[in-house]
Every structure is written in C-alpha cells, then in structure tokens.
Write a protein that holds these residues in place. Sequence first.
Motif, mmCIF file in Angstrom:
data_model
loop_
_atom_site.group_PDB
_atom_site.id
_atom_site.type_symbol
_atom_site.label_atom_id
_atom_site.label_comp_id
_atom_site.label_asym_id
_atom_site.label_seq_id
_atom_site.Cartn_x
_atom_site.Cartn_y
_atom_site.Cartn_z
ATOM 1 N N ASP A 99 -29.155 43.428 91.514
ATOM 2 C CA ASP A 99 -27.969 42.792 90.939
ATOM 3 C C ASP A 99 -26.953 43.858 90.547
ATOM 4 O O ASP A 99 -27.311 44.979 90.183
ATOM 5 C CB ASP A 99 -28.332 41.991 89.681
ATOM 6 N N PHE B 259 -24.257 38.867 82.530
ATOM 7 C CA PHE B 259 -24.591 38.082 83.713
ATOM 8 C C PHE B 259 -24.623 39.002 84.924
ATOM 9 O O PHE B 259 -23.975 40.035 84.956
ATOM 10 C CB PHE B 259 -23.608 36.931 83.943
ATOM 11 N N VAL C 112 -23.821 40.216 88.678
ATOM 12 C CA VAL C 112 -22.595 40.134 89.458
ATOM 13 C C VAL C 112 -22.887 40.520 90.904
ATOM 14 O O VAL C 112 -23.913 41.122 91.207
ATOM 15 C CB VAL C 112 -21.482 41.031 88.873
ATOM 16 N N ASP C 113 -21.965 40.158 91.786
ATOM 17 C CA ASP C 113 -22.108 40.471 93.199
ATOM 18 C C ASP C 113 -22.043 41.975 93.402
ATOM 19 O O ASP C 113 -21.214 42.662 92.812
ATOM 20 C CB ASP C 113 -21.003 39.765 93.974
ATOM 21 N N VAL D 115 -14.264 39.721 87.655
ATOM 22 C CA VAL D 115 -15.605 40.087 88.126
ATOM 23 C C VAL D 115 -16.177 38.985 88.997
ATOM 24 O O VAL D 115 -16.273 37.829 88.561
ATOM 25 C CB VAL D 115 -16.543 40.351 86.928
ATOM 26 N N GLU E 268 -19.152 36.947 90.487
ATOM 27 C CA GLU E 268 -20.568 36.746 90.162
ATOM 28 C C GLU E 268 -21.398 36.469 91.407
ATOM 29 O O GLU E 268 -22.510 36.972 91.542
ATOM 30 C CB GLU E 268 -20.731 35.583 89.189
ATOM 31 N N ASP E 269 -20.864 35.681 92.316
ATOM 32 C CA ASP E 269 -21.641 35.253 93.476
ATOM 33 C C ASP E 269 -20.727 35.234 94.689
ATOM 34 O O ASP E 269 -19.752 34.486 94.732
ATOM 35 C CB ASP E 269 -22.225 33.857 93.225
ATOM 36 N N HIS F 73 -15.716 33.687 90.090
ATOM 37 C CA HIS F 73 -15.177 34.876 89.441
ATOM 38 C C HIS F 73 -15.018 34.606 87.952
ATOM 39 O O HIS F 73 -14.729 33.488 87.535
ATOM 40 C CB HIS F 73 -13.816 35.257 90.022
ATOM 41 N N HIS F 74 -15.197 35.671 87.155
ATOM 42 C CA HIS F 74 -15.011 35.592 85.709
ATOM 43 C C HIS F 74 -13.854 36.514 85.314
ATOM 44 O O HIS F 74 -13.832 37.688 85.699
ATOM 45 C CB HIS F 74 -16.280 36.028 84.970
ATOM 46 N N SER G 81 -13.760 30.967 84.141
ATOM 47 C CA SER G 81 -14.555 31.179 85.344
ATOM 48 C C SER G 81 -14.109 30.150 86.370
ATOM 49 O O SER G 81 -13.866 28.991 86.035
ATOM 50 C CB SER G 81 -16.053 31.016 85.062
#
Length: 403
Positions: free
Chosen positions: A99, A119, A121-122, A138, A140-141, A147-148, A160
């Motif tokens: 991660d 959390f 993140v990608d 950021v 996440e996936d 995105h956050h 998000s």
Amino acid sequence: MRWSLPLEGDYVMYTYMDDAAELRPEDQAVHGDYYPPGAVVRDGVLYHFEHERVRAVDLDTFDLLWTEEVDPGQAKQVWGLQPVGDRLLMLAKDNRTTDGLVYILEPAADGLAWKALDFAVDVAWNGGLPVNDTHVLVPEDAEARVHHYIEAATGKVEWSAELPGSLDPTALTNDTAFTLESADGDDDETDLIRRVDLADGRVVEEIPVPEELYPAARPTLVAGPDGDILMGTRGAMDTGTGELLWTHPQGRLGEEASLDGAGRFDEVDPALLHVQDAGDAWVLEARTGELVEKDAPDPRPEAFENQNLWNPEAFDLSGTKRHLAPNRALGPGMEDRLVIEFGAGTRHLTNYRTEDGAYVGVYQACAPDGMRSAGWDNATVYRACVSPRLFAVDYGVTGSEPQ
C-alpha cells in the motif's frame, strides 16, 4: 565548494552488477529495498532525506539544524519529499502490503513533527502528488478513482470523490483540478479534460482536447495559476473556450528547444512559461508560444541537469575505479560542463538559487578521505566510507536579479 557537512553514522560504498558505486547508510545497503537519497529546498532550508531519516540544513549559516526519523516502526520504502505550503509530504510504500503511505511533516527550527494519513493510497503516483499552496489531492484506489482532498496543515479530509481520468501533479490550482481521460485509440472519440471544483470535488465542465496539444505517448498537462491556460508537451489551450492557442510541431521550438522538457508557468508573471531541455532554458509567451528569451537569464533551478558518468565510454568502471565515477553538471550560462570529482559514489540531490542569485547544486559522496581498505576484519562485500559528506557546489552562474 560552497559548504560541506559530515553525515553522521556508518556508511558504505555499495555496488551492484556493473554500475558505479553508491554511498549508502550501512543498514540500507540492500539492492531494491531502498530508494536513492534526495533533497528539497524550501524557504532557505535544505531537507535531505535518506529513507525515513530527514536532515534540515540552514542555507544561510550552513548549520545542521536537526536530524529526525519518520515513523521508524513502519517497514516501508520512502520515495521522496514534496513541499506543500509550509509542510512537506513524505511518500512511501508499505513493505508488507505494498500500500502507498503518505506522511504530512511539519518542520520547525528545532525538529520535525509528523502525521500519517490513516488510509491506504494508490501506489501508482510515486512521481508526486497533486498539491497547491494548502492542500494535497490523494488517490486512494486507482480502479474506483476515489480521491481525498486533504488540508495539509491539519491532515483533515475535506471531501472524497470519484474523479474520472488521470490527474497530473501539475494540473492543480488553488481552486481547480483538471483530469484527463484518454479515448483509448478510438478514432470516433476525443480525449476529455474535466474541470473539478476543489470546493467540493464536483466535475463542473467537460472540455474536448484539441489535437496536437500533446503526443499520444505523453499526455502531460500543466495548469496555469488561474486555471485559464493548460500547457501540454506540444502547445497550450484556453480552458475557457477549449481553443488550441498555439503548438510547436513535434514539440520543437524551431531547431533549438523541446517542450518535452517539463514547462512551468512563471511564479511572478504567469503570462510567461519557462521551458528547459538538455541544459538550456527558454521563456515563452504563454498565450502565443512566442519566444521571449533565449538563454533565459533567470532559469528555474531544475534547468541545471546532472549526468552520472556511469557508462564505459564516459568513464572506466573496472575494478575500484567504479567507486570514483564523477558527476557532470550542465545548464544555462555554463560555458563548459562542470565535472564534480570531490569524492567517491557522488550523487546529485537537488539544485537551488541563493538570495544573491547564484545557482548551486547539492551532492552526497564519500569525501574527501576516501574509503577504508578491504581486509579480513571486514565481513561484508561493501567498502566502508571514512568521511561521508553532504556538500554544495557553485555552478558559476548568477541570475540577473537577486531572489
């Protein structure tokens, strides 16, 4: 040499295959497990990182302010530091889960505070994250495209959202983000740029991409400070009208400069673009693409390039000489290429510009006393370094105006 500081701790000369030697902390001398060291300059302070260890050097006094470790209990590979406002982002990957990890660092004169985002993140963004003066976006996936939007000062997630397409680190302003969705080679479809309102993460507009803004293989976007112009690697477009403002065939400025070198808008006058490539620098008019200055007198520090002479044609890497491969600097205003030969395992970290306008490169090497001899008391294949150092070299170029 402008300044030089010893690096505390045990260092070795690490070699792999037929490459030139690298200077590494002894506990990091494992191939593939650690990314190379680096540095960033922010507000007169150099932040030098080796994996999770961060040092701060005052560039006025050349004093070491502090040395700190970030989350030493977390097994990780640290990719680098990235400024955002008065904070720094540390980007890393969890060694156990793969991660991505993001830490928000708050440097001060007497030390460093850090906060880990809570959390995963990608991990595909190891080239950098989209940031503006106060926030970081950021992913996440990668598949869900979540995105956050995070306030750097507090680490608070303000919203998000799923954002369609890809987002370059350079395609963010203080109130807008631009995502790019490629048509995947379908002749009947056009690439789309979407304008995202950073107040809440809503997509507020779709803009068809003009032809020739960028080559298919390099769809990079750089947003102007006001978000009214987007620059690609072959030209620029007006985001209000969707009009292609200008383009240079094949990304060339005549026969001289290439836009494949990353362009950036001028921080003082956003009507101007800075483009650099192969050690040269140019200034363009952002709305017309016209050449304003060749051999720009005040280039960005990253216009000064460094090359490691690591190939047999440039330097003999046989035997112990592989430890001594030099580094070569070139850039605008330098009449000759400067060869850095102060030590063994020399690595270029970053460049900066002083208050009086001089351009300086920062390096790390085993210098000046060389390496310890290999012997029966040495149980490893590495050569111990007697004097690991962090140092800076003047490039002999001064801008037209003080900073």
